[in-house]
Write a protein that holds these residues in place. Structure first.
Motif, PDB file in Angstrom:
ATOM      1  N   GLY A 153       0.816  -1.192   0.000  1.00 16.46           N
ATOM      2  CA  GLY A 153       0.000   0.000   0.000  1.00 16.46           C
ATOM      3  C   GLY A 153       0.856   1.251   0.000  1.00 16.46           C
ATOM      4  N   ARG A 154       0.215   2.345  -0.274  1.00 15.29           N
ATOM      5  CA  ARG A 154       0.899   3.641  -0.287  1.00 15.29           C
ATOM      6  C   ARG A 154       1.334   4.026   1.109  1.00 15.29           C
ATOM      7  N   GLY A 155       2.484   4.651   1.196  1.00 17.29           N
ATOM      8  CA  GLY A 155       2.993   5.102   2.475  1.00 17.29           C
ATOM      9  C   GLY A 155       2.359   6.422   2.879  1.00 17.29           C
ATOM     10  N   PHE A 156       2.525   6.767   4.141  1.00 14.76           N
ATOM     11  CA  PHE A 156       2.079   8.057   4.634  1.00 14.76           C
ATOM     12  C   PHE A 156       3.104   9.103   4.236  1.00 14.76           C
ATOM     13  N   ARG A 157       2.677  10.344   4.088  1.00 12.18           N
ATOM     14  CA  ARG A 157       3.602  11.425   3.784  1.00 12.18           C
ATOM     15  C   ARG A 157       4.560  11.579   4.965  1.00 12.18           C
ATOM     16  N   PRO A 158       5.873  11.593   4.711  1.00 14.93           N
ATOM     17  CA  PRO A 158       6.811  11.723   5.833  1.00 14.93           C
ATOM     18  C   PRO A 158       6.699  13.092   6.490  1.00 14.93           C
ATOM     19  N   GLY A 159       7.006  13.136   7.759  1.00 20.68           N
ATOM     20  CA  GLY A 159       6.972  14.393   8.489  1.00 20.68           C
ATOM     21  C   GLY A 159       7.152  14.122   9.960  1.00 20.68           C
ATOM     22  N   SER A 160       7.074  15.193  10.731  1.00 22.84           N
ATOM     23  CA  SER A 160       7.200  15.103  12.179  1.00 22.84           C
ATOM     24  C   SER A 160       6.122  16.004  12.763  1.00 22.84           C
ATOM     25  N   PHE A 161       5.191  15.407  13.493  1.00 21.77           N
ATOM     26  CA  PHE A 161       4.006  16.126  13.927  1.00 21.77           C
ATOM     27  C   PHE A 161       3.828  16.070  15.441  1.00 21.77           C
ATOM     28  N   ASP A 162       3.364  17.174  16.013  1.00 26.30           N
ATOM     29  CA  ASP A 162       3.093  17.236  17.454  1.00 26.30           C
ATOM     30  C   ASP A 162       1.857  16.428  17.826  1.00 26.30           C
ATOM     31  N   LEU A 163       0.971  16.226  16.866  1.00 25.10           N
ATOM     32  CA  LEU A 163      -0.254  15.464  17.085  1.00 25.10           C
ATOM     33  C   LEU A 163      -0.510  14.581  15.876  1.00 25.10           C
ATOM     34  N   VAL A 164      -0.650  13.286  16.137  1.00 22.10           N
ATOM     35  CA  VAL A 164      -0.984  12.332  15.086  1.00 22.10           C
ATOM     36  C   VAL A 164      -2.283  11.648  15.489  1.00 22.10           C
ATOM     37  N   LEU A 165      -3.283  11.744  14.620  1.00 20.43           N
ATOM     38  CA  LEU A 165      -4.582  11.098  14.835  1.00 20.43           C
ATOM     39  C   LEU A 165      -4.721   9.983  13.809  1.00 20.43           C
ATOM     40  N   ALA A 166      -5.038   8.786  14.261  1.00 20.56           N
ATOM     41  CA  ALA A 166      -5.198   7.656  13.352  1.00 20.56           C
ATOM     42  C   ALA A 166      -6.482   6.921  13.701  1.00 20.56           C
ATOM     43  N   ASN A 167      -7.494   7.103  12.878  1.00 22.58           N
ATOM     44  CA  ASN A 167      -8.772   6.427  13.042  1.00 22.58           C
ATOM     45  C   ASN A 167      -8.840   5.365  11.943  1.00 22.58           C
ATOM     46  N   LEU A 168      -8.144   4.256  12.205  1.00 26.27           N
ATOM     47  CA  LEU A 168      -7.988   3.199  11.214  1.00 26.27           C
ATOM     48  C   LEU A 168      -8.355   1.847  11.819  1.00 26.27           C
ATOM     49  N   MET A 169      -8.578   0.868  10.955  1.00 25.19           N
ATOM     50  CA  MET A 169      -8.839  -0.489  11.433  1.00 25.19           C
ATOM     51  C   MET A 169      -7.630  -0.997  12.206  1.00 25.19           C
ATOM     52  N   ALA A 170      -7.865  -1.801  13.218  1.00 30.13           N
ATOM     53  CA  ALA A 170      -6.795  -2.311  14.075  1.00 30.13           C
ATOM     54  C   ALA A 170      -5.710  -3.020  13.269  1.00 30.13           C
ATOM     55  N   LEU A 171      -6.097  -3.827  12.289  1.00 30.37           N
ATOM     56  CA  LEU A 171      -5.118  -4.563  11.498  1.00 30.37           C
ATOM     57  C   LEU A 171      -4.162  -3.606  10.786  1.00 30.37           C
ATOM     58  N   LEU A 172      -4.684  -2.527  10.252  1.00 27.41           N
ATOM     59  CA  LEU A 172      -3.854  -1.537   9.575  1.00 27.41           C
ATOM     60  C   LEU A 172      -2.953  -0.803  10.565  1.00 27.41           C
ATOM     61  N   LEU A 173      -3.480  -0.471  11.740  1.00 29.44           N
ATOM     62  CA  LEU A 173      -2.662   0.181  12.761  1.00 29.44           C
ATOM     63  C   LEU A 173      -1.498  -0.709  13.177  1.00 29.44           C
ATOM     64  N   VAL A 174      -1.756  -1.991  13.379  1.00 29.62           N
ATOM     65  CA  VAL A 174      -0.705  -2.931  13.781  1.00 29.62           C
ATOM     66  C   VAL A 174       0.310  -3.077  12.652  1.00 29.62           C
ATOM     67  N   ASP A 175      -0.181  -3.252  11.438  1.00 26.85           N
ATOM     68  CA  ASP A 175       0.682  -3.469  10.285  1.00 26.85           C
ATOM     69  C   ASP A 175       1.588  -2.265  10.012  1.00 26.85           C
ATOM     70  N   ARG A 176       1.081  -1.061  10.233  1.00 27.48           N
ATOM     71  CA  ARG A 176       1.821   0.164   9.913  1.00 27.48           C
ATOM     72  C   ARG A 176       2.303   0.899  11.161  1.00 27.48           C
ATOM     73  N   SER A 177       2.410   0.186  12.295  1.00 29.67           N
ATOM     74  CA  SER A 177       2.733   0.848  13.565  1.00 29.67           C
ATOM     75  C   SER A 177       4.071   1.586  13.517  1.00 29.67           C
ATOM     76  N   ALA A 178       5.094   0.986  12.937  1.00 32.85           N
ATOM     77  CA  ALA A 178       6.405   1.653  12.882  1.00 32.85           C
ATOM     78  C   ALA A 178       6.318   2.938  12.065  1.00 32.85           C
ATOM     79  N   GLU A 179       5.609   2.884  10.956  1.00 36.37           N
ATOM     80  CA  GLU A 179       5.466   4.065  10.103  1.00 36.37           C
ATOM     81  C   GLU A 179       4.672   5.163  10.808  1.00 36.37           C
ATOM     82  N   ILE A 180       3.613   4.781  11.506  1.00 38.90           N
ATOM     83  CA  ILE A 180       2.808   5.761  12.245  1.00 38.90           C
ATOM     84  C   ILE A 180       3.630   6.379  13.371  1.00 38.90           C
TER      85      ILE A 180
END
Length: 78
Positions: free
Chosen positions: A1-28
């Motif tokens: 899948g497509r990656g998230f836009r790189p950056g550094s943020f003071d607040l990250v909100l992720a309203n995603l399915m659990a499987l996707l959160l687990v799979d992309r945890s390092a990237e998030i």
């Protein structure tokens, strides 16, 4: 899948399915600035343990529940 836009943020909100959160945890996690806050929401209560384990490097979260739904909040005074 497509990656998230790189950056550094003071607040990250992720309203995603659990499987996707687990799979992309390092990237998030990589999007979070030092001292920033991370909010993971839209979780079914039974998925909380898996998501919490995947984000263990973020410390202990504040866990919020509303019926069958849950959110995990890391940092920012949680």
């Amino acid at each position: 899948g497509r990656g998230f836009r790189p950056g550094s943020f003071d607040l990250v909100l992720a309203n995603l399915m659990a499987l996707l959160l687990v799979d992309r945890s390092a990237e998030i996690r990589s999007l979070l600035a030092p001292g920033g806050a991370l909010v993971l929401s839209g979780l079914l209560v039974e998925d909380v343990v898996h998501v919490r384990d995947a984000f263990a490097a973020c410390g202990a979260p504040l866990e919020l529940r509303d019926g069958e739904w849950a959110a995990l909040v890391y940092g920012a005074g949680s």
